[in-house]
Design a protein around this motif. Structure first.
Motif, PDB file in Angstrom:
ATOM      1  N   CYS A 290      23.504 100.564  43.871  1.00 33.82           N
ATOM      2  CA  CYS A 290      24.337  99.856  44.837  1.00 33.82           C
ATOM      3  C   CYS A 290      23.576  99.636  46.139  1.00 33.82           C
ATOM      4  O   CYS A 290      23.709  98.580  46.777  1.00 33.82           O
ATOM      5  CB  CYS A 290      25.620 100.647  45.099  1.00 33.82           C
ATOM      6  SG  CYS A 290      26.798  99.779  46.163  1.00 33.82           S
ATOM      7  N   ARG A 291      22.763 100.612  46.531  1.00 37.62           N
ATOM      8  CA  ARG A 291      21.950 100.451  47.746  1.00 37.62           C
ATOM      9  C   ARG A 291      20.980  99.281  47.571  1.00 37.62           C
ATOM     10  O   ARG A 291      20.774  98.485  48.490  1.00 37.62           O
ATOM     11  CB  ARG A 291      21.184 101.752  48.012  1.00 37.62           C
ATOM     12  CG  ARG A 291      20.434 101.805  49.313  1.00 37.62           C
ATOM     13  CD  ARG A 291      21.359 102.007  50.491  1.00 37.62           C
ATOM     14  NE  ARG A 291      22.157 103.226  50.359  1.00 37.62           N
ATOM     15  CZ  ARG A 291      23.161 103.541  51.180  1.00 37.62           C
ATOM     16  NH1 ARG A 291      23.481 102.718  52.172  1.00 37.62           N
ATOM     17  NH2 ARG A 291      23.844 104.655  50.999  1.00 37.62           N
TER      18      ARG A 291
ATOM     19  N   ARG B 105      21.450  96.723  45.589  1.00 39.06           N
ATOM     20  CA  ARG B 105      22.245  95.504  45.635  1.00 39.06           C
ATOM     21  C   ARG B 105      22.640  95.152  47.070  1.00 39.06           C
ATOM     22  O   ARG B 105      22.583  93.997  47.483  1.00 39.06           O
ATOM     23  CB  ARG B 105      23.519  95.688  44.795  1.00 39.06           C
ATOM     24  CG  ARG B 105      24.403  94.462  44.775  1.00 39.06           C
ATOM     25  CD  ARG B 105      25.856  94.772  44.463  1.00 39.06           C
ATOM     26  NE  ARG B 105      26.639  93.560  44.598  1.00 39.06           N
ATOM     27  CZ  ARG B 105      27.092  93.103  45.744  1.00 39.06           C
ATOM     28  NH1 ARG B 105      26.829  93.736  46.881  1.00 39.06           N
ATOM     29  NH2 ARG B 105      27.804  91.993  45.799  1.00 39.06           N
ATOM     30  N   GLN B 106      23.066  96.181  47.825  1.00 38.81           N
ATOM     31  CA  GLN B 106      23.544  95.972  49.195  1.00 38.81           C
ATOM     32  C   GLN B 106      22.461  95.358  50.078  1.00 38.81           C
ATOM     33  O   GLN B 106      22.718  94.416  50.837  1.00 38.81           O
ATOM     34  CB  GLN B 106      23.999  97.320  49.785  1.00 38.81           C
ATOM     35  CG  GLN B 106      24.835  97.206  51.059  1.00 38.81           C
ATOM     36  CD  GLN B 106      26.316  97.214  50.741  1.00 38.81           C
ATOM     37  OE1 GLN B 106      26.707  96.850  49.634  1.00 38.81           O
ATOM     38  NE2 GLN B 106      27.137  97.625  51.688  1.00 38.81           N
ATOM     39  N   THR B 107      21.262  95.870  49.970  1.00 43.36           N
ATOM     40  CA  THR B 107      20.179  95.363  50.823  1.00 43.36           C
ATOM     41  C   THR B 107      19.711  93.983  50.372  1.00 43.36           C
ATOM     42  O   THR B 107      19.108  93.247  51.149  1.00 43.36           O
ATOM     43  CB  THR B 107      18.989  96.334  50.809  1.00 43.36           C
ATOM     44  OG1 THR B 107      18.590  96.585  49.451  1.00 43.36           O
ATOM     45  CG2 THR B 107      19.367  97.659  51.468  1.00 43.36           C
TER      46      THR B 107
ATOM     47  N   ASP C 111      32.034  94.137  43.240  1.00 42.96           N
ATOM     48  CA  ASP C 111      30.624  94.507  43.401  1.00 42.96           C
ATOM     49  C   ASP C 111      30.236  95.617  42.431  1.00 42.96           C
ATOM     50  O   ASP C 111      29.136  95.607  41.859  1.00 42.96           O
ATOM     51  CB  ASP C 111      30.353  94.966  44.842  1.00 42.96           C
ATOM     52  CG  ASP C 111      30.532  93.847  45.850  1.00 42.96           C
ATOM     53  OD1 ASP C 111      30.545  92.671  45.441  1.00 42.96           O
ATOM     54  OD2 ASP C 111      30.675  94.150  47.045  1.00 42.96           O
TER      55      ASP C 111
ATOM     56  N   ALA D  31      34.768  94.892  46.923  1.00 42.47           N
ATOM     57  CA  ALA D  31      33.975  96.079  46.582  1.00 42.47           C
ATOM     58  C   ALA D  31      34.118  96.425  45.109  1.00 42.47           C
ATOM     59  O   ALA D  31      33.143  96.806  44.447  1.00 42.47           O
ATOM     60  CB  ALA D  31      34.400  97.259  47.451  1.00 42.47           C
TER      61      ALA D  31
ATOM     62  N   LYS E 236      21.902  91.561  48.904  1.00 43.22           N
ATOM     63  CA  LYS E 236      22.930  90.517  48.936  1.00 43.22           C
ATOM     64  C   LYS E 236      23.850  90.551  50.140  1.00 43.22           C
ATOM     65  O   LYS E 236      24.578  89.592  50.387  1.00 43.22           O
ATOM     66  CB  LYS E 236      23.798  90.622  47.670  1.00 43.22           C
ATOM     67  CG  LYS E 236      23.088  90.324  46.378  1.00 43.22           C
ATOM     68  CD  LYS E 236      24.055  90.316  45.210  1.00 43.22           C
ATOM     69  CE  LYS E 236      25.086  89.205  45.310  1.00 43.22           C
ATOM     70  NZ  LYS E 236      25.909  89.114  44.074  1.00 43.22           N
ATOM     71  N   PHE E 237      23.870  91.649  50.871  1.00 41.93           N
ATOM     72  CA  PHE E 237      24.914  91.838  51.883  1.00 41.93           C
ATOM     73  C   PHE E 237      24.291  92.005  53.254  1.00 41.93           C
ATOM     74  O   PHE E 237      23.415  92.846  53.447  1.00 41.93           O
ATOM     75  CB  PHE E 237      25.749  93.072  51.519  1.00 41.93           C
ATOM     76  CG  PHE E 237      26.962  93.280  52.372  1.00 41.93           C
ATOM     77  CD1 PHE E 237      27.951  92.309  52.456  1.00 41.93           C
ATOM     78  CD2 PHE E 237      27.130  94.458  53.075  1.00 41.93           C
ATOM     79  CE1 PHE E 237      29.079  92.511  53.235  1.00 41.93           C
ATOM     80  CE2 PHE E 237      28.251  94.671  53.851  1.00 41.93           C
ATOM     81  CZ  PHE E 237      29.232  93.695  53.929  1.00 41.93           C
TER      82      PHE E 237
ATOM     83  N   THR F 291      26.396 100.665  62.175  1.00 43.39           N
ATOM     84  CA  THR F 291      26.944 101.056  60.878  1.00 43.39           C
ATOM     85  C   THR F 291      26.733 102.544  60.622  1.00 43.39           C
ATOM     86  O   THR F 291      27.633 103.250  60.148  1.00 43.39           O
ATOM     87  CB  THR F 291      26.294 100.237  59.747  1.00 43.39           C
ATOM     88  OG1 THR F 291      26.565  98.854  59.952  1.00 43.39           O
ATOM     89  CG2 THR F 291      26.844 100.655  58.386  1.00 43.39           C
TER      90      THR F 291
ATOM     91  N   ASN G   1      31.869  97.852  53.634  1.00 42.86           N
ATOM     92  CA  ASN G   1      31.989  96.539  53.011  1.00 42.86           C
ATOM     93  C   ASN G   1      33.164  95.773  53.591  1.00 42.86           C
ATOM     94  O   ASN G   1      33.846  96.261  54.491  1.00 42.86           O
ATOM     95  CB  ASN G   1      32.110  96.686  51.486  1.00 42.86           C
ATOM     96  CG  ASN G   1      33.162  97.699  51.091  1.00 42.86           C
ATOM     97  OD1 ASN G   1      34.281  97.654  51.567  1.00 42.86           O
ATOM     98  ND2 ASN G   1      32.791  98.641  50.224  1.00 42.86           N
TER      99      ASN G   1
ATOM    100  N   PHE H 246      29.301 103.232  51.786  1.00 41.86           N
ATOM    101  CA  PHE H 246      28.890 101.834  51.841  1.00 41.86           C
ATOM    102  C   PHE H 246      29.980 101.038  52.567  1.00 41.86           C
ATOM    103  O   PHE H 246      31.085 100.878  52.040  1.00 41.86           O
ATOM    104  CB  PHE H 246      28.685 101.265  50.439  1.00 41.86           C
ATOM    105  CG  PHE H 246      27.566 101.913  49.670  1.00 41.86           C
ATOM    106  CD1 PHE H 246      26.302 101.341  49.643  1.00 41.86           C
ATOM    107  CD2 PHE H 246      27.772 103.103  48.983  1.00 41.86           C
ATOM    108  CE1 PHE H 246      25.263 101.947  48.944  1.00 41.86           C
ATOM    109  CE2 PHE H 246      26.746 103.704  48.276  1.00 41.86           C
ATOM    110  CZ  PHE H 246      25.493 103.126  48.257  1.00 41.86           C
TER     111      PHE H 246
END
Length: 405
Positions: free
Chosen positions: A283-284, A286-288, A114, A111, A290-291, A78, A105, A103
């Motif tokens: 958002c970072r 959240r990303q770590t 999100d 997105a 849930k995603f 990534t 996605n 990010f």
């Protein structure tokens, strides 16, 4: 007793393209043997060949090998892709961003949803009218839209007319907006804003602390000078704008779709006490939480899009669809229809003749010419009396469809 999120009950029973598919299937049953030509598609139907497809095969073999654990590190791959995106899509156009602003996605629609998760339900949200329906549905599902009114609009949304009367240049709203969706080039109208016009929106956002969610999914199709491909070409936009990008519009990636979102570190939202909070950091977080990342095959194959050959192929595919759009636009103009778009987007926005409704014109095209277009009212009430034609099709089909007219 499990209680329901009743906002989901407000959604239409069928998504626009699901309803189109249903109507086309009925037509095929009643007219067996008819060749139906689809000019309604919203995504490219050509998968890039060469290095791109070879990458899929190579990485599938790699995943089945003993080297998989060493080479299929998604976070590492990534980072590699993010560096290539930064250099190719932004730095080459004089835009300075950080890798931490990117990010990866799975889809711009997801997105956008999100981003809404990070924001209060009390925000006043503005949308173009007509607009991409998925963005409106995101507000409905998250309880932000209010009630559907008799005219088909939602009570808690502010609709910004984007039509022939204002030459498809929505006016800066007089009321205060907290969040506004700008889809440019616009889906469905195919129109866009010049640098000067977009600058006014950025200034408005800075002056009013409005967050812009900028859908740039069709940026690769912009052809005219003084039409931005990215909102970050506008000074100050990195303080107020989030940008959504997609690969499905240029690579045939719809089946294994993914894209990316840009959230610069200076973009903030506010607590009820007025404290500014970085949306990038939130958002970072959240990303770590849930995603888990993009599927490895899609992620690794995407790297080939950023090789010299991959970039060349993407330009060729975009040129192919824009030629289709020109063929469609020229033909529709030649038979006396009023047409917009098609210059910086493969979408052509067509006014139906004689006050015919969008769905009625759709049925006329289907039953009289076996051509599928998209009813404009399916995008927003402001789309009534229009239909959208799309250049996302095979050249031979486009030429045959136009000959039928």
């Amino acid at each position: 007793m499990a209680l329901l999120n009743e906002d989901y009950l407000k959604l239409p029973e069928n998504y626009l393209f699901t309803e189109i598919h249903r109507k086309v299937n009925i037509y095929k049953i009643t007219r067996p043997g008819s060749k139906v030509i689809h000019l309604d598609a919203g995504d490219s139907n050509h998968l890039l060949q060469g290095e791109f497809v070879e990458n899929f095969h190579k990485n599938l073999d790699l995943m089945a090998s003993s080297q998989a654990t060493k080479s299929t590190d998604i976070p590492e791959r990534t980072k590699v892709l993010e560096q290539k995106i930064l250099k190719t899509d932004y730095e080459s156009n004089g835009i300075k961003l950080s890798v931490d602003d990117i990010f990866i996605n799975d889809d711009p629609r997801n997105a956008a949803a999100d981003v809404l998760e990070l924001l209060s339900r009390d925000n006043i949200i503005g949308v173009f009218d007509p607009s991409y329906p998925a963005f409106i549905y995101n507000t409905v599902m998250s309880g932000r839209s209010g009630q559907k009114m008799e005219d088909g609009r939602w009570s808690n949304l502010v609709y910004l007319p984007c039509n022939a009367e204002n030459k498809f240049v929505p006016s800066i709203p007089k009321e205060r907006l907290d969040v506004v969706y700008l889809s440019l080039p616009n889906n469905p109208t195919g129109t866009t804003l010049t640098t000067e016009e977009l600058t006014k929106w950025v200034k408005y956002a800075i002056d009013t602390h409005t967050l812009i969610i900028y859908d740039a999914s069709h940026a690769h199709y912009v052809r005219q000078k003084k039409v931005p491909k990215s909102i970050y070409e506008i000074k100050g936009a990195q303080k107020v704008a989030i940008e959504l990008r997609s690969f499905s519009k240029t690579t045939g990636y719809t089946g294994t779709n993914f894209g990316f979102t840009i959230i610069p570190s200076d973009v903030v939202a506010y607590t009820e006490m007025g404290k500014a909070v970085s949306l990038n950091q939130l958002c970072r977080r959240r990303q770590t939480s849930k995603f888990s990342g993009i599927p490895y095959l899609a992620l690794s194959a995407a790297e080939s899009l950023y090789t010299p050959e991959g970039q060349k192929q993407m330009r060729q595919i975009a040129d192919y669809y824009m030629t289709n759009a020109k063929i469609i636009k020229d033909k529709l103009l030649s038979i006396g229809l009023t047409v917009a778009g098609g210059d910086n987007s493969p979408y052509i926005w067509v006014k139906t003749p004689d006050g015919v409704s969008s769905w009625r014109f759709f049925e006329q095209m289907l039953y009289e010419k076996s051509i599928v277009c998209t009813p404009g009212v399916g995008f927003c009430p402001g789309g009534e009396g229009y239909v959208r034609f799309s250049g996302f099709s095979d050249r031979a089909d486009v030429e045959e469809a136009m000959s039928r007219l």
